[in-house]
Scaffold this motif. Sequence first.
Motif, PDB file in Angstrom:
ATOM      1  N   ALA B 185       0.839  -1.206   0.000  1.00  0.00           N
ATOM      2  CA  ALA B 185       0.000   0.000   0.000  1.00  0.00           C
ATOM      3  C   ALA B 185       0.866   1.245   0.000  1.00  0.00           C
ATOM      4  CB  ALA B 185      -0.928  -0.008   1.213  1.00  0.00           C
ATOM      5  N   VAL B 186       1.947   1.220   0.781  1.00  0.00           N
ATOM      6  CA  VAL B 186       2.834   2.385   0.819  1.00  0.00           C
ATOM      7  C   VAL B 186       3.494   2.590  -0.547  1.00  0.00           C
ATOM      8  CG1 VAL B 186       4.948   3.306   1.844  1.00  0.00           C
ATOM      9  CG2 VAL B 186       3.214   2.258   3.311  1.00  0.00           C
ATOM     10  N   VAL B 189       0.933   4.271  -2.786  1.00  0.00           N
ATOM     11  CA  VAL B 189       0.798   5.709  -2.520  1.00  0.00           C
ATOM     12  C   VAL B 189       1.991   6.447  -3.123  1.00  0.00           C
ATOM     13  CG1 VAL B 189       0.533   7.509  -0.772  1.00  0.00           C
ATOM     14  CG2 VAL B 189      -0.460   5.266  -0.373  1.00  0.00           C
ATOM     15  N   GLY B 190       3.165   5.842  -3.006  1.00  0.00           N
ATOM     16  CA  GLY B 190       4.367   6.458  -3.551  1.00  0.00           C
ATOM     17  C   GLY B 190       4.266   6.738  -5.035  1.00  0.00           C
ATOM     18  N   PHE B 191       3.480   5.956  -5.732  1.00  0.00           N
ATOM     19  CA  PHE B 191       3.330   6.172  -7.171  1.00  0.00           C
ATOM     20  C   PHE B 191       2.056   6.947  -7.523  1.00  0.00           C
ATOM     21  CE2 PHE B 191       6.672   3.109  -7.241  1.00  0.00           C
ATOM     22  CZ  PHE B 191       7.415   3.454  -8.361  1.00  0.00           C
ATOM     23  N   GLY B 192       1.279   7.318  -6.522  1.00  0.00           N
ATOM     24  CA  GLY B 192       0.141   8.184  -6.821  1.00  0.00           C
ATOM     25  C   GLY B 192      -1.217   7.691  -6.371  1.00  0.00           C
ATOM     26  N   ALA B 193      -1.303   6.495  -5.805  1.00  0.00           N
ATOM     27  CA  ALA B 193      -2.609   6.030  -5.327  1.00  0.00           C
ATOM     28  C   ALA B 193      -3.046   6.900  -4.148  1.00  0.00           C
ATOM     29  CB  ALA B 193      -2.543   4.562  -4.906  1.00  0.00           C
ATOM     30  N   VAL B 194      -4.349   7.099  -4.034  1.00  0.00           N
ATOM     31  CA  VAL B 194      -4.892   7.997  -3.024  1.00  0.00           C
ATOM     32  C   VAL B 194      -5.021   7.275  -1.694  1.00  0.00           C
ATOM     33  CG1 VAL B 194      -6.944   9.327  -2.452  1.00  0.00           C
ATOM     34  CG2 VAL B 194      -6.167   9.226  -4.792  1.00  0.00           C
ATOM     35  N   ALA B 219      -5.444   3.221  -1.454  1.00  0.00           N
ATOM     36  CA  ALA B 219      -4.213   2.418  -1.568  1.00  0.00           C
ATOM     37  C   ALA B 219      -4.275   1.197  -0.648  1.00  0.00           C
ATOM     38  CB  ALA B 219      -2.995   3.266  -1.237  1.00  0.00           C
TER      39      ALA B 219
END
Lengths: 202, 553
Positions: B185-186, B189-194, B219
């Motif tokens: 999940a992290v 998020v690092g690539f743009g997931a909310v 994410a």
Amino acid sequence: MTIVRTGWIRQHVAALRILVVLTVILGLGYPVATWAVGQVLFRNHAQGSPVESDGRVVGSRLIGQNFTGAAWFHPRASLAGAKGYAAGGDGADGSGGSNLGPSNPELVKAIRARRAAVARENGVAPTQVPPDAVTASASGLDPDISPEYAAIQVNRVAKARNVPAADVRRLVERYTYGRQLGVLGDPHVNVLELNLAVAKLG
Amino acid sequence: MNPTLAAVLSVGLLVAALVVVHRPLGSYLARVYSGTTHLRVERLLYRLSGVDGDGEQRWPAYLRSVLAFSAVSVLLLYGLQRVQHWLPLSLGRQNVAPDMSWNTAASFVTNTNWQSYSGEQVMGHLVQMAGLAVQNFVSAAVGLAVAVALIRGLARSRTDRLGNFWVDLTRGSLRVLLPLAFVAAVVLVGFGAVQNFTHGFDAHTVQGATQHIPGGPVASQESIKELGTNGGGFYNANSAHPFENPTSFTNLFEVFLILLIPFSLPYAFGRMVGDRRQGYAVVAAMAVICLGAVVASGVVEAHHPGAAPTAAGASMEGKETRFGVLASSLFSVGTTMTSTGAVDSWHDSYTALGGGVTLFDMHLGEVTPGGVGSGLYGALVLAVLAVFLAGLMVGRTPEYLGKRIGAREMKLVGLYILVMPATVLVFTGIAVVTKMGTSSILNPGPHGLSEILYAYTSAANNNGSAFGGLSANTMFYNVTTGLSVLIGRFVPIVFVLALAGSLAKQQKVPASAGTMPTHTPLFTVLFVGVILIVAGLTFLPALALGPLAEGLA
């Protein structure tokens, strides 16, 4: 080792209790922990990658928005909401595609109509219109177009803005993203970033 | 770079990543389910729930625990949706209708994640994270538990104990899925997931319109949705939505997450039965079929036969620019070969044969490599069948891992194999002859049949993807697909656990000259043949009327 006793009611009560405890850990603790790490490391992403221009939030880098008129690069056809590019919320609008099948005459007709329209507005031959320009995306929020679709729009945008086509082409190159790690996916151009840059040209 | 070469290299990258991780993860899985000590948090959890973490269960008790846990899960998830309007983080959304709530509850508890709702319009954040995402974890953990119980049945002898379901459930959730999901999940998020708990924000677009950008704990749900082979999208567009799958890297990463546990579990199986080669024979069969489908789908999608793809110049309808045709087709095979059902592109708009590949992937019974846990137990059932057929050919009593395959075992195997096709074909049959079934069709001709066949194939195999043109939110489809997911999940589990119980009781017979070795390439070839023939004979007529008729027209 003792053997688990199984009474029907006891069994279901235990199941409910274990589910509630797991819900607290997995359903609350886990998303909150992910959120906390996201806030520290990738705040902009976690919020939805908002893009600001002149102090105003004009959209999200990841979510396509509609552009019409000769002075802008146009995105792909969108079937998210009645007018396209409705990114969600309540009511009838949301992400999605056409789901039309490969031999559906309705889809063939839509593709032909888009090909004619795109060729006409950009002053190119219909055969020069690339596939992404005549098809609807999966999410209806596709933020990107192919470099080929951007290329056939350069002259129109440059002419409408009265700037040299070479300047516009340079911006297209700048906002073209190659394959990640050199091999993943397809090259693409982010339409919002490109249009914001084009607007600064004049 | 040429797109074909790029696609071949990305598949190579994926295979390499899986090859690297399957051993450490497989060993870890074997240790998790073989260990006798509890973590402190687990002991606390057992105390709070009132279960005995140290006892072991016979197969009927293990089964009753699986069913009790799943029944309670369906009820709780149904209830959460029915009252969501009054709960926090509902975003003001209404209570979900009864038939839709039932369908969603059955679907998520069975690891199917068929969705007759559109996430961004119907579900509030609390239902998504505390209801749907929790089932993403625990339904996968249930699959793992049943698989492990079957492995124990093969590995142990002269016992009636298969382990403790509550312990297996808890360890699978907390020691396996939670840490992996958190890291993934992290990365997302690092690539743009909310990842937030807001309603989102309103943007004033460049051309002066207002665009609502949605928020949500996306994410955290996305990572477990792939890792647990669940597939239920936070948003309607599922993994095509840029907030779920922002880049071509996350696209491959999500396919990797989907395949991660299913391709590592055979190694754990090999270790737990004391012969790693047995695991390799199974995983080799899975990999051969899966790679074959990747190639088949890639070739037809790249050649894009059919009226609409030809008119467009590529099979790009319903696909995202950043992924393109080939990365999308890879995702489609990964998701249908694993009972995941997440999609990064609309299978309904694939070329007829490309869509046919996704359909046939599921017809194989989700065993190559299949869903988390369910893939391995399904594959082992078919391995028993392969051993039995080989035994018939040479006239010897078949054995698998030292266990004799007798009449009782074969009855259970036969029943297991019949459940899914019977469910798919009976419900499809009902749907195609009733107005309630056919009125939901979007596309004309053979494609309409494919839409219905796909729906019940997806439901009974606990996949959850759809030929999305079918209007599935009707009373008829909500009820029948809801029944299909439950039958397709729990009836086979009954037979698997019964089989495990009967195998565990047996004394192992030492291998003799007449024993067919099950760790050789010869066995893998036989195994591949059995998987393909069982599915092929069952579904070829239906496929001929749907995707084959359309694709060869």
